[in-house]
Design an enzyme around this catalytic site. Structure first.
Site, PDB file in Angstrom:
ATOM      1  CD  GLU A  32      -3.136   0.042   0.049  1.00 42.97           C
ATOM      2  OE1 GLU A  32      -2.983   0.287  -1.172  1.00 42.97           O
ATOM      3  OE2 GLU A  32      -4.009  -0.719   0.480  1.00 42.97           O
ATOM      4  CG  ASP A 168      -6.551   2.263  -7.425  1.00 46.10           C
ATOM      5  OD1 ASP A 168      -5.889   1.412  -6.798  1.00 46.10           O
ATOM      6  OD2 ASP A 168      -6.914   3.343  -6.934  1.00 46.10           O
ATOM      7  CE1 TYR A 218      -2.851   7.827  -2.993  1.00 42.25           C
ATOM      8  CE2 TYR A 218      -2.017   9.497  -4.496  1.00 42.25           C
ATOM      9  CZ  TYR A 218      -2.186   8.169  -4.153  1.00 42.25           C
ATOM     10  OH  TYR A 218      -1.682   7.186  -4.972  1.00 42.25           O
TER      11      TYR A 218
END
Ligand code: GLA
Length: 380
Positions: A32, A168, A218
């Site tokens: 991650e 993604d 982010y």
């Protein structure tokens, strides 16, 4: 057939039929916040979806409809819209085709789906990939799945404004039923891994938390990592990316700020956890898979600082209940927890978690079961 599409745009004149494309959501088992740092990620596509129904309209304009937002947007120009932010994920994809020198004739398009938004399951990447795949098929532009994924990522980076990595869009493009992939984000080489969980299962717990500063935080984390890399490269000029920094490096000697140091600690320890999860899934060592998930969560919370009180609480409660493993997934700041546990214990866990979460935060936690599914495809 899509009822939403027909309701919005009619049946057309019959000579050009609408076509429907489906893109899945994704989980990430481990790896991650490393997909923009050259790291290895282990995602899988799951059976939540976005459907994009599309039909060329013979003009140079785009007529777009979102069933979920009950909102219509029409434009001839590819400029960012403040009034229909959902449309930017489509316009950004058109923009990227054009950037690559393709003509994109006008079309009507409707979107509908069941991927919960803000849950960390990549509903926006599913929109980008479904639309990119649809445009590529309908206008026969000849791009492959990796190029469609890159278009989706670039749309998000340059048009929408989130500096996301490639994970993604890539898994949504390449997902395969019953498999996860290990993707090396420095080369885009990947391998499918079939795994048999035996008497174990993965499931998700949705915290129902959406933090408004999620996107800017982010981008800040990514900037911390890029600044750290620049400083480290002054000392280690051959270092290609942050993920390649040896975990035995003396971090104190690198001249990093406190925040940069914490980010680097997460990144360079994630590789070993990812290797353990790949081996554990292969060998049926689910205890170690679970431990690695907990350790990953701790690192994301303490060092990368992308968790929040609610997701920390959920993971801590699961740990106290001796659930095999759990961690936040995706960008963070809320969204979903991925859990691994023995089959048959979920209902009991749900009752306990629900109660504890309500008492602590006055909120409901939703439990989602899922199947690992195929990537984007045309459906009837
Ligand atoms: C979001 C981004 C991905 C990845 C994850 C964190 O989902 O879109 O590119 O960076 O966060 O691993």
């Amino acid at each position: 057939m899509s009822e939403a599409f027909i309701k919005q745009f009619g049946t057309g004149n019959g000579s050009i039929k609408e076509r429907k494309f489906q893109a899945p959501a994704r989980i990430n088992i481990i790896g991650e916040h490393v997909d923009y740092l050259g790291g290895i990620v282990l995602p899988a596509a799951i059976d939540f979806h976005i459907n994009a129904t599309i039909r060329p309209n013979g003009t140079s304009g785009y007529r777009l409809y979102s069933e979920d937002f009950m909102s219509f947007w029409e434009t001839n120009e590819i400029t960012k819209s403040d009034k229909a932010p959902w449309a930017n994920y489509i316009l950004g994809v058109i923009d990227q085709f054009m950037e690559r020198g393709f003509e994109v004739p006008g079309f009507d398009l409707s979107l509908e789906g069941n991927i919960p938004q803000g849950a960390g399951l990549s509903s926006s990447a599913a929109v980008e990939v479904s639309v990119g795949y649809a445009i590529n098929e309908v206008f026969q532009l000849g791009l492959d799945r990796t190029e469609i994924a890159l278009i989706g990522q670039a749309a998000e980076n340059h048009f929408v404004g989130t500096n996301c990595g490639i994970m993604d869009q890539f898994i949504i493009a390449w997902g395969k039923e019953k498999h996860c992939i290990s993707l090396d984000t420095s080369s885009l080489k990947f391998e499918y891994h079939h795994f048999d969980l035996g008497n174990h299962e993965f499931y998700l717990i949705q915290s129902n938390v959406k933090h408004s500063l999620k996107d800017s935080a982010y981008n800040d984390r990514r900037a911390d990592c890029e600044n750290a890399l620049r400083k480290i490269q002054k000392i280690h000029p051959g270092l290609l990316n942050l993920y390649s920094l040896e975990s035995s490096t003396d971090l104190a000697s690198l001249g990093l700020s406190d925040n940069e140091l914490k980010r680097v600690k997460h990144v360079i320890t994630e590789k070993a956890r990812t290797e353990r999860v790949i081996a554990g899934l292969r060998d049926g060592n689910f205890i170690d898979v679970g431990n690695a998930l907990y350790e990953c969560h701790d690192s994301l919370s303490k060092y990368f600082e992308v968790s929040c009180r609610e997701t920390d609480f959920l993971v801590e409660t699961l740990r106290k209940e001796k659930i095999i493993g759990a961690r936040m997934i995706g960008g963070g700041f809320g969204g979903c927890i991925l859990v691994i546990d023995q089959i048959g214990r979920m209902d009991d866990t749900r009752a306990k978690i629900d109660q504890a979460y309500k008492v602590e935060f006055g909120m409901r936690a939703d439990f989602y079961q899922f199947k690992i599914s195929d990537g984007v495809r045309e459906i009837i």
